[in-house]
Design a protein around this motif. Structure first.
Motif, mmCIF file in Angstrom:
data_model
loop_
_atom_site.group_PDB
_atom_site.id
_atom_site.type_symbol
_atom_site.label_atom_id
_atom_site.label_comp_id
_atom_site.label_asym_id
_atom_site.label_seq_id
_atom_site.Cartn_x
_atom_site.Cartn_y
_atom_site.Cartn_z
ATOM 1 N N MET A 89 0.909 -1.735 -0.326
ATOM 2 C CA MET A 89 0.209 0.182 -0.132
ATOM 3 C C MET A 89 0.923 1.416 -0.244
ATOM 4 O O MET A 89 1.513 1.476 0.788
ATOM 5 N N ILE A 90 0.801 2.092 -1.127
ATOM 6 C CA ILE A 90 1.709 3.272 -1.506
ATOM 7 C C ILE A 90 1.369 4.572 -0.770
ATOM 8 O O ILE A 90 0.213 5.010 -1.344
ATOM 9 N N ALA A 104 -6.358 1.503 -6.827
ATOM 10 C CA ALA A 104 -6.049 0.184 -7.583
ATOM 11 C C ALA A 104 -5.257 1.104 -8.900
ATOM 12 O O ALA A 104 -6.347 1.906 -9.513
ATOM 13 N N PRO A 105 -4.276 0.616 -9.592
ATOM 14 C CA PRO A 105 -4.032 0.656 -11.125
ATOM 15 C C PRO A 105 -5.323 0.433 -12.096
ATOM 16 O O PRO A 105 -6.130 -0.597 -11.599
ATOM 17 N N THR A 130 2.075 8.393 -6.794
ATOM 18 C CA THR A 130 0.661 8.777 -6.803
ATOM 19 C C THR A 130 1.031 7.778 -8.334
ATOM 20 O O THR A 130 0.607 6.761 -9.272
ATOM 21 N N ASP A 131 1.891 8.294 -8.829
ATOM 22 C CA ASP A 131 2.140 8.077 -10.632
ATOM 23 C C ASP A 131 2.872 6.745 -10.216
ATOM 24 O O ASP A 131 2.826 5.661 -11.217
ATOM 25 N N PHE A 132 3.501 6.495 -9.285
ATOM 26 C CA PHE A 132 4.259 4.956 -9.062
ATOM 27 C C PHE A 132 3.127 3.697 -9.246
ATOM 28 O O PHE A 132 3.221 2.913 -10.295
ATOM 29 N N LEU A 183 -3.292 2.309 -3.832
ATOM 30 C CA LEU A 183 -2.328 3.996 -2.538
ATOM 31 C C LEU A 183 -3.722 4.138 -2.398
ATOM 32 O O LEU A 183 -4.663 3.989 -2.088
ATOM 33 N N PHE A 184 -2.483 5.044 -1.059
ATOM 34 C CA PHE A 184 -3.884 5.536 -0.262
ATOM 35 C C PHE A 184 -3.599 7.217 -0.855
ATOM 36 O O PHE A 184 -2.946 7.644 -1.050
ATOM 37 N N GLY A 185 -5.102 7.161 -1.543
ATOM 38 C CA GLY A 185 -4.998 8.871 -2.258
ATOM 39 C C GLY A 185 -5.334 9.288 -1.656
ATOM 40 O O GLY A 185 -6.441 8.789 -0.868
#
Lengths: 503, 329, 154
Positions: free
Chosen positions: B39-40, B261-262, B82-84, B96-98
């Motif tokens: 989790m980024i 997720a992507p 986020t880009d990752f 992602l934790f956006g």
């Protein structure tokens, strides 16, 4: 007396077995991680934060605070031993500390750092206990105009860090200022000098520049140098402080403590100036300023004391106002909110045992650090007897891992390689990197506060001279500049006179 | 070889190929997760976002039976992390934790290396945090209306502190000016702490800050709270009206957070993550911990979250266009 | 006759001037603003210009002065350590995320030892093994830093 009651309460909290143990754990971990370049207190505390969730808030804070000053201390050790400053203040320690190590006086340097830090820590703790609330009110008087003036003063002082040519030092400061401007401009939000890379959007990390210019460049020069020159490092001297050492170091430590304590209170980043200003003061006061940069013991004692005093007093804005003056303090605020305590004006009355317990534990922590580190000096010196050809690959690996871990970014490691080459070139051109680093640190703060002050004053530059504090600081800066240029001018005139005499 | 044969062959071939491609994905969805999930968190360790992400990660790990590793990839206002994730493999093992910056404000005003809508599959919103309008006690106003009156009477004399260009405290300030027709200056700081410091000291007068930053100063009387910006009052400040109660319509602003997720992550995996996360957030212990960060739990379907993202981007695009704000990361 | 120190100052001066001009040129593309309302380009433009001038002064003084100061550092550039150490750092950056900390540390140690001729190969191997063990223990297991242990397959 109220203060005594409070301190008694504090020590009754800090001296429970559990809290002493966590304090000890914190200082040990902090020292060990601080010794590893690049892995500063920030990374360590961030990693240990989850562990602290399970502890009582006071114990958790004591653990984190222990890591913080443990790491400060460990950082100086690396700066002295192998010229690897992991943070701003250690740059100054490296200047004379590393030179002392090269002369086989690493033991003395480490010892003076330990004792100076302990003294400063004790004074800093007392200051917090006695004056925290009133000091924090004072800190709020520092607006953008005052910070700008302070940064100008700091930049002029940066020239003193160089022991060679003054004009080259000025050029290096400007290079540093410019490097500091890389990244997103706070005022306008525009990206500057990022060459379209989002890796540069937040600017260049201090650790990258410091490790490159100092660490990597030093390795390149050392490996290139003749074998015997490198052996000096390993000379085992007697590491007892002589009377003469003590006579020179003690007053420097006292002055450093004073300077560091005051600057540490300012939440807007005054603490970084502590060690620099102390170094400048010592060099100006010294009867042998030419010894600075070549292993002057005052150049280690003063800045180390200033640094540690500032580290202590930077708790004041955090505890009394809930304002973090650096990243570590921000993490501590995070730790407190996790325990449902809002740091701020209320803490002292609502959680007196936490407040005073933490303050008492700071002193305990400083004491533990000295007890821990004096015997360790012997171990560190042993490390220097390791042949350089075995030591340098380790230094390079440590630099790489340290820089990588700052942001988990390979880009930063590549950037460090670039700064390593640059540092080597600077060495060959006899341009000293320390003023560059100070410019790098102060530049963005100076620009931000300048533009902020101008925008608050609706573009009226008189704000810098109509606000009394800012005026005083600028006058001191001007005085310093005159003092610095005057001998150069006098010398030139003398030279001209002699030349005309000869002719 | 006849045309028909050729056709069948290629048809079967394509079918096999498709099956070959889809089968592992379907199988993946059934056995998901069979390895650790990353989790980024695109912001710094130990910040509010990081803290919430770690709580969710820990509880998800208990439910899914595989480690959920929280990794901080910071930089450029959340853009790097986020880009990752936008460019990660869409297999559900990198999420992602956006939050409002990465999927609301930044896409509205900046050219970004990712597309906040097309590159992501929303999982669910997880929380929402209140913002509060505060002034330094030296400002002679006691309500939002009085502040608006003062700002109109003395245009250009008041300043608000922003946490940096394009942050919520900045863009909320611009929205406030547009809605009220006032002329208030702004001063940018590097983050909300220094912004709060100067508002506390009175160098700047107003701040549109997060409740959690301001609360202790409000309680100590060092800052005056004029209104909270949510749709209902905060239990932490029961006496402070909401903006609409104070007579300002259309100013509901909240800091929101959610998981992404992507794009092209199999729907089955998205649904599984959505359900499991919602279960985690039902836990009262989690709600209490969020409340300590000034945040309320909010959940919904992936589609709900997707709509929120698009609505927010549209809203902030309009505000930043009117205020002429752009930034590049 | 000009001494060695002058040449060095001359090169340093030119370096500063070039750097200053480049910065000024780039920042002229940013919003400049005025002293009252500075844009993003204002300060870098001013500082870049100032640096260029200071560089010229340093270079000019180096040309005029007749008395060379004593060189403290040998002016010779040692290419072998320079290239080897730089390559070491670059190698680390390129492979750490792909190859993991074990292989990277070992490789980096081996490359760094190319900085000078005459180091025993067996010493290099022992050193590589020892440092790798320490790094894995301290950074991977001890501090839990975010890099893989081994290369990821598949």
């Amino acid at each position: 007396m109220e203060l005594i009651d409070n301190l008694v309460l504090g020590f009754s909290v800090a001296l429970t077995i559990q809290n002493i143990l966590y304090c000890l754990l914190g200082t040990i971990l902090g020292t060990l991680v601080g010794v590893l370049p690049g892995l500063g207190p920030l990374a360590t505390i961030a990693m240990l934060l989850p562990i602290s969730f399970g502890l009582e808030p006071t114990t958790a804070l004591i653990l984190l605070a222990g890591i913080y000053y443990g790491a400060q201390y460990g950082g100086s050790t690396t700066a002295i031993l192998v010229n690897l400053p992991g943070e701003t203040s250690a740059v100054v320690t490296a200047l004379d500390g590393y030179q002392m190590a090269r002369q086989g006086r690493a033991g003395e340097a480490l010892m003076v750092a330990a004792l100076g830090s302990f003294f400063a820590g004790t004074v800093g703790t007392l200051l917090i206990a006695a004056f925290a609330p009133s000091l924090s009110e004072m800190a709020l008087r520092f607006g953008p105009a005052e910070y700008f003036a302070l940064m100008v003063l700091g930049l002029i002082a940066a020239v003193v860090l160089a022991h060679g040519s003054v004009i080259k030092a000025i050029a290096m400061i400007i290079v540093g200022l410019l490097l500091g401007l890389v990244g997103t401009d706070v005022t306008s939000g525009d990206a500057r000098f990022t060459f379209g890379s989002s890796h540069l959007a937040d600017g260049i990390d201090f650790v990258v520049v410091a490790m490159g210019l100092f660490g990597i460049a030093e390795v390149i020069s050392n490996v290139a140098g003749p074998e015997e020159e490198r052996k000096v490092l390993g000379k085992l001297g007697l590491w007892k402080l002589s009377k003469e050492d003590f006579r020179r170091a003690a007053p420097a430590a006292v002055r450093g403590t004073f300077l560091g304590s005051i600057l540490g209170i300012l939440p807007g980043g005054g603490a970084v100036l502590g060690s620099f200003s102390s170094y400048m003061l010592e060099k100006k006061l010294s009867r042998t300023p030419q010894a600075f940069g070549k292993g002057a013991i005052e150049g280690v004692a003063g800045p180390e004391a200033a640094n540690n005093a500032g580290a202590q007093t930077s708790f004041i804005p955090m505890l009394t106002l809930g304002l973090p003056s650096n990243g570590v303090m921000a993490l501590m605020i995070g730790a407190l909110t996790i325990h449902n305590i809002q740091p701020g004006p209320g803490v002292m009355s609502s959680n007196p045992s936490l407040f005073w317990g933490l303050i008492a534990s700071m002193w305990v922590g400083n004491l533990l650090l000295v007890i821990l580190n004096l015997p360790l000096i012997g171990v560190w010196i042993k490390l220097l007897t390791v042949r350089y050809r075995l030591l340098y690959p380790a230094i390079v690996v440590l630099c790489c891992i340290g820089v990588f871990s700052v942001n988990n970014s390979e880009f930063h490691v590549l950037l460090m390689a670039l700064f390593g080459v640059l540092g080597y070139v600077f060495t060959k051109l006899e341009c000293e990197p320390a003023p560059l680093l100070l410019g790098f640190v102060l530049g963005p703060m100076m620009e931000e506060n300048l533009r902020r002050a101008m925008s608050l004053a609706k573009g009226d530059p008189s704000v810098f001279v109509t606000r009394p504090l800012s005026l005083v600081l600028l006058l001191v800066a001007a005085g310093l500049l005159v003092m610095m240029l005057a001998p150069a001018v006098a010398r030139r005139r003398e030279q001209a006179f002699e030349e005309s005499h000869e002719a | 070889m006849s045309t028909f044969k050729r056709f069948t062959r290629s048809f079967i071939g394509a079918g096999l190929l498709a099956a070959g491609l889809v089968a592992p994905l379907m199988a993946a969805a059934e056995t998901y997760p069979d390895k650790p999930i990353r989790m980024i968190v695109p912001t710094a360790p130990a910040g509010g976002n990081d803290f919430m992400a770690r709580i969710i990660g820990q509880k998800l790990q208990e439910r899914l039976g595989k480690p959920v590793v929280v990794e901080n990839k910071t930089g450029a206002g959340g853009t790097i992390g986020t880009d990752f994730v936008a460019k990660a493999k869409p297999d559900g093992y990198t999420i992602l934790f956006g939050y409002i910056a990465t999927h609301g404000i930044n896409p509205a005003m900046s050219k970004l290396p990712y597309d906040a809508v097309r590159d992501f599959a929303p999982i669910t919103q997880v929380a929402e945090a209140q913002t509060v309008i505060v002034v330094n006690p030296s400002v002679p106003v006691n309500s939002l209306q009085e502040l608006i009156t003062l700002a109109k009477a003395k245009p250009g004399t008041l300043n608000y502190a922003s946490a940096g260009k394009g942050t919520l405290p900045h863009i909320a300030g611009e929205l406030f000016k547009q809605l009220t027709g006032t002329d208030i200056g702004y001063v940018h700081y590097k983050g909300s702490s220094p912004a709060a410091t100067d508002t506390l000291a009175g160098h700047t007068q107003i701040m549109f800050g997060s409740l959690v930053t301001a609360i202790s100063h409000i309680k100590a009387g060092k800052l005056k709270a004029l209104a909270v910006t949510g749709s209902k009052r905060s239990p932490l400040l029961p006496d402070v009206p909401t903006v609409s109660e104070a007579g300002l319509q259309g100013f509901e602003v909240a800091q929101w957070y959610g998981l992404f997720a992507p794009a092209n992550t199999p729907k089955a995996i998205i649904d599984k993550l959505n359900q499991e996360t919602i279960e985690v957030l039902k836990n009262p212990e989690v709600a209490t911990k969020f409340a300590e960060q000034g945040a309320d739990v909010v959940t919904g379907s992936p589609a709900d979250f997707g709509r929120l993202v698009e609505a927010e981007i549209a809203r902030w695009s309009e505000v930043s266009k009117k205020a002429n704000i752009t930034a590049d990361y | 006759m000009r001494g060695i120190s002058d040449k060095r100052d001359f090169v340093a001066g030119l370096m500063f001037t070039t750097f200053g001009l480049a910065v000024a040129w780039i920042s002229s593309g940013y919003e400049i603003g005025s002293a009252r309302a500075m844009g993003a380009g204002y300060l870098p433009l001013v500082l870049g210009g100032l640096l260029a001038v200071i560089g010229l002064v340093i270079a000019g003084a180096a040309l005029r002065q007749g008395t060379p100061s004593l060189p403290r550092v040998s002016p010779r550039i040692d290419w072998q350590p320079l290239l080897a150490i730089t390559a070491t750092v670059v190698l680390f950056a390129l492979v750490i995320q792909v190859a993991g900390v074990v292989l990277t540390t070992a490789a980096v140690v081996i490359v760094s030892r190319l900085a000078r001729r005459g180091y025993a190969w067996w010493e290099t191997l022992i050193l590589a093994a020892a440092l790798t063990a320490v790094c894995v223990a301290v950074f991977y297991y001890g501090l839990g830093l975010q890099f893989p242990l081994w290369p990821a397959f598949g």
